[in-house]
Design an enzyme around this catalytic site. Structure first.
Site, PDB file in Angstrom:
ATOM      1  N   SER A 152       0.839  -1.190   0.000  1.00 33.39           N
ATOM      2  CA  SER A 152       0.000   0.000   0.000  1.00 33.39           C
ATOM      3  C   SER A 152       0.883   1.254   0.000  1.00 33.39           C
ATOM      4  O   SER A 152       1.721   1.412  -0.882  1.00 33.39           O
ATOM      5  CB  SER A 152      -0.952  -0.050   1.196  1.00 33.39           C
ATOM      6  OG  SER A 152      -2.006   0.843   1.016  1.00 33.39           O
ATOM      7  N   ASP A 184      -9.273  -7.028  -3.235  1.00 35.82           N
ATOM      8  CA  ASP A 184      -8.957  -5.622  -2.906  1.00 35.82           C
ATOM      9  C   ASP A 184      -9.775  -4.690  -3.801  1.00 35.82           C
ATOM     10  O   ASP A 184      -9.588  -4.650  -5.010  1.00 35.82           O
ATOM     11  CB  ASP A 184      -7.456  -5.388  -3.125  1.00 35.82           C
ATOM     12  CG  ASP A 184      -6.970  -4.032  -2.609  1.00 35.82           C
ATOM     13  OD1 ASP A 184      -7.799  -3.123  -2.418  1.00 35.82           O
ATOM     14  OD2 ASP A 184      -5.753  -3.896  -2.420  1.00 35.82           O
ATOM     15  N   HIS A 208      -8.093  -5.143   0.771  1.00 39.00           N
ATOM     16  CA  HIS A 208      -6.792  -4.479   0.752  1.00 39.00           C
ATOM     17  C   HIS A 208      -5.918  -4.920   1.937  1.00 39.00           C
ATOM     18  O   HIS A 208      -4.698  -5.071   1.785  1.00 39.00           O
ATOM     19  CB  HIS A 208      -7.029  -2.963   0.787  1.00 39.00           C
ATOM     20  CG  HIS A 208      -5.785  -2.166   0.664  1.00 39.00           C
ATOM     21  ND1 HIS A 208      -4.924  -2.289  -0.407  1.00 39.00           N
ATOM     22  CD2 HIS A 208      -5.227  -1.223   1.486  1.00 39.00           C
ATOM     23  CE1 HIS A 208      -3.905  -1.459  -0.249  1.00 39.00           C
ATOM     24  NE2 HIS A 208      -4.063  -0.806   0.890  1.00 39.00           N
TER      25      HIS A 208
HETATM   26  C1  LIG Z   1      -3.614   3.097   2.020  1.00 40.14           C
HETATM   27  C2  LIG Z   1      -2.889   2.254   2.976  1.00 40.14           C
HETATM   28  O1  LIG Z   1      -1.713   2.410   3.244  1.00 40.14           O
HETATM   29  O2  LIG Z   1      -3.647   1.301   3.570  1.00 40.14           O
HETATM   30  C3  LIG Z   1      -3.122   0.537   4.616  1.00 40.14           C
HETATM   31  C4  LIG Z   1      -4.218  -0.091   5.383  1.00 40.14           C
HETATM   32  C5  LIG Z   1      -3.841  -0.564   6.768  1.00 40.14           C
HETATM   33  N1  LIG Z   1      -4.951  -1.233   7.371  1.00 40.14           N
HETATM   34  C6  LIG Z   1      -3.404   0.579   7.645  1.00 40.14           C
HETATM   35  O3  LIG Z   1      -4.159   0.928   8.542  1.00 40.14           O
HETATM   36  O4  LIG Z   1      -2.294   1.089   7.474  1.00 40.14           O
END
Ligand SMILES: CC(=O)OCC[C@H](N)C(=O)O
Ligand SMILES: CC(C)(COP(=O)(O)OP(=O)(O)OC[C@H]1O[C@@H](n2cnc3c(N)ncnc32)[C@H](O)[C@@H]1OP(=O)(O)O)[C@@H](O)C(=O)NCCC(=O)NCCS
Length: 384
Positions: free
Chosen positions: A169, A334, A364
């Site tokens: 992410s 996702d 995700h």
């Molecule tokens: C957009 C992102 O970095 O999502 C990460 C999701 C994760 N659950 C978090 O809280 O960092």
């Protein structure tokens, strides 16, 4: 640059879920940059400190270093229990340790808390050189600024080249920026549930979250850190987390786990909640307790600005700069970072293998919950 057990502690009131000077350091170490950090958008950031944690031992030739980059609300605590100084247990605990994919008998694992974050690195909840909290005056950061700070951490640790750079992410955005900006320093690359550039929909979800925080009267333009004990835009941050958490999980998962069931003895027709609402309340409350809203805003805006092709002749040209052998994986369920984004990365990075798909109902968050599958990808790149 100095490692700074010696940096003078300053204390902040409990206005946010940030780690504060005077709190237990936990496993954290720090570096302080000896010059202001030039920022991509405008100006410089003085007095930058990065908190980081390490596992394993650095080889004499520094050839065994692995960089693990956390996502939006993660931190340097990749492995180990929650405890004094660490609000959450390690977010990839199953991956790090003797005999594990990130084998600490072989690899030296480094995990910084991101610049702009709130778990020991300089961010909006930190003090400026004049002693006031940064708050709303904290500058706009890009993913490239964060990587520039991380490159100085690598320099300070004597690491010219990482054996592996990985993250999911937002962590994947920085891992990609490492490989594009510093191809010679990136020995291999594992990108998880990430994208070459934030899409309109991703910006839209994030924009709604930013509005929720800024609409909270406790936000005060970001200048709430000295407002008094317990003050801050907690309701706004909680709403932002609820919105975000829905996008982090999949529709079938929410349906299977919660359906239309009411929470406990509550009656949704009489101001009671459904289970899924209670679940979101729980996640909102946990985030408010451990995270700073100012950091949430800075990091969210930096993700909205993420575009690996900016100033580099577009995405395709940027991806062609990557020389590392790479694996790119997405999560089949996702809905926030759809597989098409990882397919673009896998197709555009010259030495990337075919797109890998992590199977998970968790949406995700699958890059965090499916540690066995992620571990398999790590082993493919690192061996072992
Ligand atoms: C957009 C992102 O970095 O999502 C990460 C999701 C994760 N659950 C978090 O809280 O960092
Ligand atoms: C790590 C993470 C992905 C874990 O996901 P998960 O294991 O699938 O957990 P779930 O989303 O199922 O949530 C479980 C929690 O919901 C609670 N819950 C479940 N149903 C509930 C309900 N009806 N009402 C209230 N709470 C409920 C559980 O009790 C549990 O609470 P706990 O976490 O305080 O023990 C997610 O919690 C997260 O993003 N955490 C952020 C922390 C972090 O470090 N992230 C790393 C980013 S790099």
């Amino acid at each position: 640059m100095s490692t700074d057990a010696e940096t003078a502690p300053v204390s902040l009131p409990p206005a946010s879920g940030a780690w504060r000077e005077g709190d237990p350091p936990g496993r954290r170490q720090w570096i302080t940059l000896d010059r202001p950090l030039p920022l991509e958008a405008r100006g410089t950031l003085p007095g930058v400190r990065l908190a980081y944690e390490t596992w394993g031992r650095l080889a004499p030739d520094a050839s065994n270093a692995v960089l693990v980059l956390h996502a939006l609300t993660g931190d340097s605590h990749v492995a180990g229990p929650a405890g004094p100084g660490h609000p959450t247990p390690g977010w990839w605990d199953g991956l790090v340790g003797p005999g594990r994919p990130l084998d600490t008998d072989r690899w030296f694992i480094v995990a910084p808390n991101v610049l702009g974050g709130c778990q020991g690195s300089t961010g909006p909840s930190s003090r400026r050189p004049d002693g006031r909290p940064w708050g709303g005056a904290f500058p706009h950061l890009t993913q490239r600024d964060m990587v520039a700070a991380e490159a100085q951490l690598a320099d300070a640790l004597g690491i010219d080249r990482w054996a592996l750079v990985t993250g999911g992410s937002m962590g994947g955005m920085r891992a990609l920026e490492w490989a594009v900006t510093h191809p010679e320093r990136t020995g291999s690359l594992l990108l998880l549930a990430t994208t070459a550039a934030a899409s309109a929909e991703q910006i839209a979800w994030a924009g709604a979250q930013l509005h929720a925080i800024r609409s909270d009267p406790g936000w005060r333009g970001g200048d709430y850190h000295d407002a008094g004990a317990g003050e801050g835009p907690h309701a706004g941050l909680g709403i932002a987390r609820r919105i975000a958490h829905i996008t982090y999980r999949s529709e079938p998962e929410l349906q299977d786990r919660f359906g239309r069931r009411p929470q406990g003895g509550e009656d949704p027709r009489r101001a009671g909640r459904y289970q899924v609402e209670s679940y979101l309340d729980h996640h909102a409350g946990k985030l408010v307790g451990r995270f700073d809203a100012g950091s949430y805003v800075v990091l969210t805006e930096s993700m909205n600005g993420h575009d690996a092709g900016r100033g580099r002749g577009g995405t395709a040209a940027a991806l062609r700069r990557v020389t590392a052998p790479a694996l790119v994986a997405g999560v089949d369920s996702d809905r926030l970072y759809p597989l098409s984004q990882q397919a673009e990365l896998a197709a555009g990075i010259p030495h990337a293998d075919r797109l890998r798909v992590i199977e998970s109902p968790s949406g995700h968050d699958g890059f965090l919950t499916e540690t066995e599958q992620v571990g398999g990808l790590v082993r493919e790149l690192l061996g072992g």
